[in-house]
Design an enzyme around this catalytic site. Sequence first.
Site, short mmCIF file in Angstrom:
data_model
loop_
_atom_site.label_atom_id
_atom_site.label_comp_id
_atom_site.label_asym_id
_atom_site.label_seq_id
_atom_site.Cartn_x
_atom_site.Cartn_y
_atom_site.Cartn_z
N TYR A 152 0.84 -1.21 0.00
CA TYR A 152 0.00 0.00 0.00
C TYR A 152 0.87 1.25 0.00
CZ TYR A 152 -3.22 3.66 1.36
OH TYR A 152 -3.94 4.83 1.39
N PRO A 182 -3.84 12.87 2.76
CA PRO A 182 -4.45 12.81 4.09
C PRO A 182 -3.82 11.72 4.97
CG PRO A 182 -6.08 12.57 2.33
CD PRO A 182 -4.74 12.33 1.75
N PHE A 189 -12.47 3.10 4.35
CA PHE A 189 -11.10 2.66 4.08
C PHE A 189 -10.73 1.42 4.90
CE2 PHE A 189 -6.58 2.69 5.11
CZ PHE A 189 -5.97 2.87 3.89
#
Length: 252
Positions: A152, A182, A189
């Site tokens: 990620y 952010p 999420f």
Amino acid sequence: MNNKTALITGASSGIGLATAKTFAENGINLILCGRRQDRLERLKNDLKSKVFIHLLNFDVRDREAVFNAFDSLPDAFKRIDILINNAGNAHGLDSIDEGDIDDWDMMMDINVKGLLYVTKAVLPQMTKRKEGHIINIGSTAGKEVYPNGNVYCASKHAVDALNQGMRIDLNKFGIRVGAINPGMVKTEFSDVRFKGDSERADNVYRGFQPLSPNDISEIIYFVVSRPQHVNIADLVVMSTAQASSTIVNKEL
């Protein structure tokens, strides 16, 4: 901002949905993109009294679907002034040796390749006019790496690099390019990352006040509403309680 049109990917939830609402309140016409047609329809019904709206239902991972969707745009929506590359996700939180290759593919395909496909589809009419504004939604994960964040973080580091590369390459066309990165925002999420484990997802945001999607949408609107000679190139946003990806004061 009247008579401007913005295209937002991942508009059916979270930051994308909040940005659609903020833009509509400020008179920006909308092309809303996402995989969940029912949610897009509800959002259109909520906002259609404020601005003109067109829906595009596709998965950013599907290159052919992306370009077909853009080819289908009616004349009234062919001019895109603002592109918000918001679609993205995280799948899993495993160490690299235990990672799921399907999760890796999902993150790289959506976060990196999907962003590229959509940008490629939008750019011709921006470069022809020598005008436009692209906002890439990155992450603090694109600025640092944390345990078990491996792929990620890699995908968001790629977004950070692409943001810089786009800004350099598109400078000759007068196209503004910037990123909003952010920290912890309370959206779906974590539900996606933990694959429906709601207790684990809720625990991520427990004990402090995380950012809200509206916090980010207001910042995005501020960025796109600056005068033409102003480009906010790279912005990191965290809640007061968050100092890094791994340091969060849960006593605030």
